[in-house]
Motif scaffolding. Structure first.
Motif, PDB file in Angstrom:
ATOM      1  N   MET A  44      25.353 -18.466  20.682  1.00 23.47           N
ATOM      2  CA  MET A  44      24.349 -19.514  20.654  1.00 23.47           C
ATOM      3  C   MET A  44      23.395 -19.318  21.833  1.00 23.47           C
ATOM      4  SD  MET A  44      24.918 -23.604  21.041  1.00 23.47           S
ATOM      5  CE  MET A  44      25.055 -23.728  22.803  1.00 23.47           C
ATOM      6  N   VAL A  45      22.123 -19.191  21.565  1.00 26.78           N
ATOM      7  CA  VAL A  45      21.116 -19.142  22.614  1.00 26.78           C
ATOM      8  C   VAL A  45      20.571 -20.551  22.760  1.00 26.78           C
ATOM      9  CG1 VAL A  45      18.932 -18.154  23.323  1.00 26.78           C
ATOM     10  CG2 VAL A  45      20.590 -16.742  22.131  1.00 26.78           C
ATOM     11  N   ILE A  46      20.620 -21.085  23.982  1.00 26.66           N
ATOM     12  CA  ILE A  46      20.294 -22.492  24.171  1.00 26.66           C
ATOM     13  C   ILE A  46      18.866 -22.735  24.614  1.00 26.66           C
ATOM     14  CG2 ILE A  46      22.664 -23.157  24.619  1.00 26.66           C
ATOM     15  CD1 ILE A  46      21.982 -23.096  27.605  1.00 26.66           C
ATOM     16  N   ALA A  47      18.087 -21.678  24.749  1.00 28.86           N
ATOM     17  CA  ALA A  47      16.702 -21.854  25.178  1.00 28.86           C
ATOM     18  C   ALA A  47      15.786 -21.782  23.975  1.00 28.86           C
ATOM     19  CB  ALA A  47      16.315 -20.766  26.165  1.00 28.86           C
ATOM     20  N   ASN A  48      14.635 -22.392  24.117  1.00 29.13           N
ATOM     21  CA  ASN A  48      13.680 -22.262  23.033  1.00 29.13           C
ATOM     22  C   ASN A  48      12.836 -21.004  23.213  1.00 29.13           C
ATOM     23  OD1 ASN A  48      12.121 -23.170  25.129  1.00 29.13           O
ATOM     24  ND2 ASN A  48      11.567 -25.093  24.177  1.00 29.13           N
ATOM     25  N   THR A  49      12.867 -20.409  24.383  1.00 31.38           N
ATOM     26  CA  THR A  49      12.158 -19.162  24.630  1.00 31.38           C
ATOM     27  C   THR A  49      12.912 -18.371  25.684  1.00 31.38           C
ATOM     28  OG1 THR A  49      10.102 -20.410  24.381  1.00 31.38           O
ATOM     29  CG2 THR A  49       9.912 -18.158  25.175  1.00 31.38           C
ATOM     30  N   LEU A  50      13.018 -17.079  25.500  1.00 27.73           N
ATOM     31  CA  LEU A  50      13.662 -16.218  26.489  1.00 27.73           C
ATOM     32  C   LEU A  50      12.798 -15.001  26.752  1.00 27.73           C
ATOM     33  CD1 LEU A  50      17.332 -16.140  25.184  1.00 27.73           C
ATOM     34  CD2 LEU A  50      16.511 -17.288  27.219  1.00 27.73           C
TER      35      LEU A  50
ATOM     36  N   SER B  33      21.390 -11.357  38.962  1.00 24.59           N
ATOM     37  CA  SER B  33      22.740 -11.260  38.430  1.00 24.59           C
ATOM     38  C   SER B  33      22.691 -10.872  36.949  1.00 24.59           C
ATOM     39  CB  SER B  33      23.493 -12.581  38.585  1.00 24.59           C
ATOM     40  OG  SER B  33      24.727 -12.515  37.892  1.00 24.59           O
ATOM     41  N   PHE B  34      23.103  -9.635  36.660  1.00 27.49           N
ATOM     42  CA  PHE B  34      23.109  -9.182  35.278  1.00 27.49           C
ATOM     43  C   PHE B  34      24.032 -10.038  34.423  1.00 27.49           C
ATOM     44  CE2 PHE B  34      24.997  -6.765  31.821  1.00 27.49           C
ATOM     45  CZ  PHE B  34      23.858  -6.449  31.102  1.00 27.49           C
ATOM     46  N   LEU B  35      25.192 -10.424  34.942  1.00 27.61           N
ATOM     47  CA  LEU B  35      26.147 -11.204  34.154  1.00 27.61           C
ATOM     48  C   LEU B  35      25.585 -12.566  33.756  1.00 27.61           C
ATOM     49  CD1 LEU B  35      29.529 -10.369  35.901  1.00 27.61           C
ATOM     50  CD2 LEU B  35      28.758  -9.633  33.640  1.00 27.61           C
ATOM     51  N   VAL B  36      24.921 -13.230  34.674  1.00 22.67           N
ATOM     52  CA  VAL B  36      24.324 -14.526  34.349  1.00 22.67           C
ATOM     53  C   VAL B  36      23.214 -14.332  33.318  1.00 22.67           C
ATOM     54  CG1 VAL B  36      23.008 -16.491  35.247  1.00 22.67           C
ATOM     55  CG2 VAL B  36      24.960 -15.608  36.536  1.00 22.67           C
ATOM     56  N   TRP B  37      22.316 -13.388  33.574  1.00 24.05           N
ATOM     57  CA  TRP B  37      21.206 -13.125  32.658  1.00 24.05           C
ATOM     58  C   TRP B  37      21.724 -12.755  31.276  1.00 24.05           C
ATOM     59  CZ3 TRP B  37      20.226  -8.366  30.352  1.00 24.05           C
ATOM     60  CH2 TRP B  37      19.043  -8.295  29.613  1.00 24.05           C
TER      61      TRP B  37
ATOM     62  N   THR C   4      21.150 -14.795  27.720  1.00 25.41           N
ATOM     63  CA  THR C   4      20.334 -14.217  26.660  1.00 25.41           C
ATOM     64  C   THR C   4      21.134 -13.809  25.436  1.00 25.41           C
ATOM     65  OG1 THR C   4      20.428 -12.023  27.700  1.00 25.41           O
ATOM     66  CG2 THR C   4      18.535 -13.427  28.236  1.00 25.41           C
ATOM     67  N   THR C   5      22.459 -13.647  25.576  1.00 28.24           N
ATOM     68  CA  THR C   5      23.252 -13.203  24.425  1.00 28.24           C
ATOM     69  C   THR C   5      24.444 -14.103  24.121  1.00 28.24           C
ATOM     70  OG1 THR C   5      24.738 -11.817  25.745  1.00 28.24           O
ATOM     71  CG2 THR C   5      22.705 -10.790  24.898  1.00 28.24           C
ATOM     72  N   ASP C   6      24.756 -15.017  25.030  1.00 27.99           N
ATOM     73  CA  ASP C   6      25.920 -15.889  24.873  1.00 27.99           C
ATOM     74  C   ASP C   6      27.182 -15.062  24.625  1.00 27.99           C
ATOM     75  OD1 ASP C   6      27.138 -18.412  24.919  1.00 27.99           O
ATOM     76  OD2 ASP C   6      27.089 -18.557  22.742  1.00 27.99           O
ATOM     77  N   SER C   7      27.390 -14.061  25.478  1.00 28.83           N
ATOM     78  CA  SER C   7      28.518 -13.152  25.285  1.00 28.83           C
ATOM     79  C   SER C   7      29.831 -13.658  25.885  1.00 28.83           C
ATOM     80  CB  SER C   7      28.177 -11.769  25.860  1.00 28.83           C
ATOM     81  OG  SER C   7      27.839 -11.884  27.225  1.00 28.83           O
ATOM     82  N   GLY C   8      29.812 -14.813  26.490  1.00 28.16           N
ATOM     83  CA  GLY C   8      31.051 -15.394  27.001  1.00 28.16           C
ATOM     84  C   GLY C   8      31.183 -15.263  28.501  1.00 28.16           C
ATOM     85  N   MET C   9      31.840 -16.234  29.086  1.00 31.00           N
ATOM     86  CA  MET C   9      32.052 -16.275  30.528  1.00 31.00           C
ATOM     87  C   MET C   9      33.543 -16.268  30.832  1.00 31.00           C
ATOM     88  SD  MET C   9      29.905 -16.502  33.040  1.00 31.00           S
ATOM     89  CE  MET C   9      28.223 -16.028  32.903  1.00 31.00           C
TER      90      MET C   9
ATOM     91  N   GLN D 214      24.443 -24.837  30.891  1.00 34.19           N
ATOM     92  CA  GLN D 214      23.875 -24.936  29.547  1.00 34.19           C
ATOM     93  C   GLN D 214      23.333 -26.338  29.274  1.00 34.19           C
ATOM     94  OE1 GLN D 214      27.333 -23.538  27.365  1.00 34.19           O
ATOM     95  NE2 GLN D 214      26.254 -21.660  26.831  1.00 34.19           N
ATOM     96  N   GLU D 215      24.076 -27.357  29.684  1.00 30.96           N
ATOM     97  CA  GLU D 215      23.617 -28.736  29.493  1.00 30.96           C
ATOM     98  C   GLU D 215      22.346 -29.012  30.287  1.00 30.96           C
ATOM     99  OE1 GLU D 215      27.040 -31.046  30.571  1.00 30.96           O
ATOM    100  OE2 GLU D 215      28.156 -30.418  28.786  1.00 30.96           O
ATOM    101  N   SER D 216      22.256 -28.469  31.493  1.00 30.58           N
ATOM    102  CA  SER D 216      21.058 -28.703  32.303  1.00 30.58           C
ATOM    103  C   SER D 216      19.831 -28.056  31.667  1.00 30.58           C
ATOM    104  CB  SER D 216      21.257 -28.202  33.741  1.00 30.58           C
ATOM    105  OG  SER D 216      21.233 -26.799  33.814  1.00 30.58           O
ATOM    106  N   PHE D 217      19.995 -26.886  31.066  1.00 30.29           N
ATOM    107  CA  PHE D 217      18.860 -26.229  30.427  1.00 30.29           C
ATOM    108  C   PHE D 217      18.338 -27.004  29.221  1.00 30.29           C
ATOM    109  CE2 PHE D 217      19.971 -22.030  32.475  1.00 30.29           C
ATOM    110  CZ  PHE D 217      18.792 -21.961  33.196  1.00 30.29           C
TER     111      PHE D 217
END
Length: 155
Positions: free
Chosen positions: A1-7, A99-103, A107-112, A124-127
């Motif tokens: 899930m991408v949570i932004a309207n633009t990336l 930070s590549f991991l954060v970015w 951008t891909t929602d690959s998991g944390m 995610q909620e703040s965005f």
């Protein structure tokens, strides 16, 4: 899930943005963030700088924070930055960090990792409260000012 309207995306193999700070288009704000973790002392701090399209400093922060590893400090820096932009009632924000991991996860929602999932959910909620946001991965060398801020020992 991408949570932004633009990336703003760049693959790891494509060139990263220029080494020189580029202003955002009006009325956007740009925030550079960085987290720092000191393995030997087990201390961490975060820093960020918000500027407008003219390069005018709007707000900056440097805060000592508890973190068990670098990724946690990076997420806390991004969260602090997003909350600051919410307080400023920013409608369009470009987030820049090294930070590549954060970015990659934004951008891909690959998991944390599970140790930071609670922070990740807060981020995610703040965005969701920022109408339009972009995240850009920048070279560590381009993030020198924010990197230095994050390494300061706050009062």
């Amino acid at each position: 899930m991408v949570i932004a309207n633009t990336l703003v995306k760049a693959s790891p193999l494509s060139p990263l943005p220029a080494d020189k700070w580029q202003p955002p288009t009006p009325p956007s704000l740009k925030i550079k963030i960085d987290g720092s973790y000191h393995h030997q002392t087990k201390t961490s701090s975060i820093g960020g700088i918000v500027r407008d399209h003219n390069g005018v400093l709007i707000k900056a922060f440097v805060v000592a924070t508890a973190a068990d590893f670098a990724l946690e400090a990076e997420i806390k820096a991004m969260l602090r930055g997003s909350n600051l932009c919410i307080q400023l009632e920013a409608q369009e924000v470009i987030f820049e960090g090294d930070s590549f991991l954060v970015w990659n996860n934004l951008t891909t929602d690959s998991g944390m990792p599970w140790k930071v999932i609670h922070l990740w959910k807060k981020l995610q909620e703040s965005f969701l409260l920022i109408p339009c946001w972009h995240v850009t991965l920048i070279r560590h060398e381009t993030n020198r000012i924010t990197d230095a801020l994050a390494k300061l020992k706050p009062p």
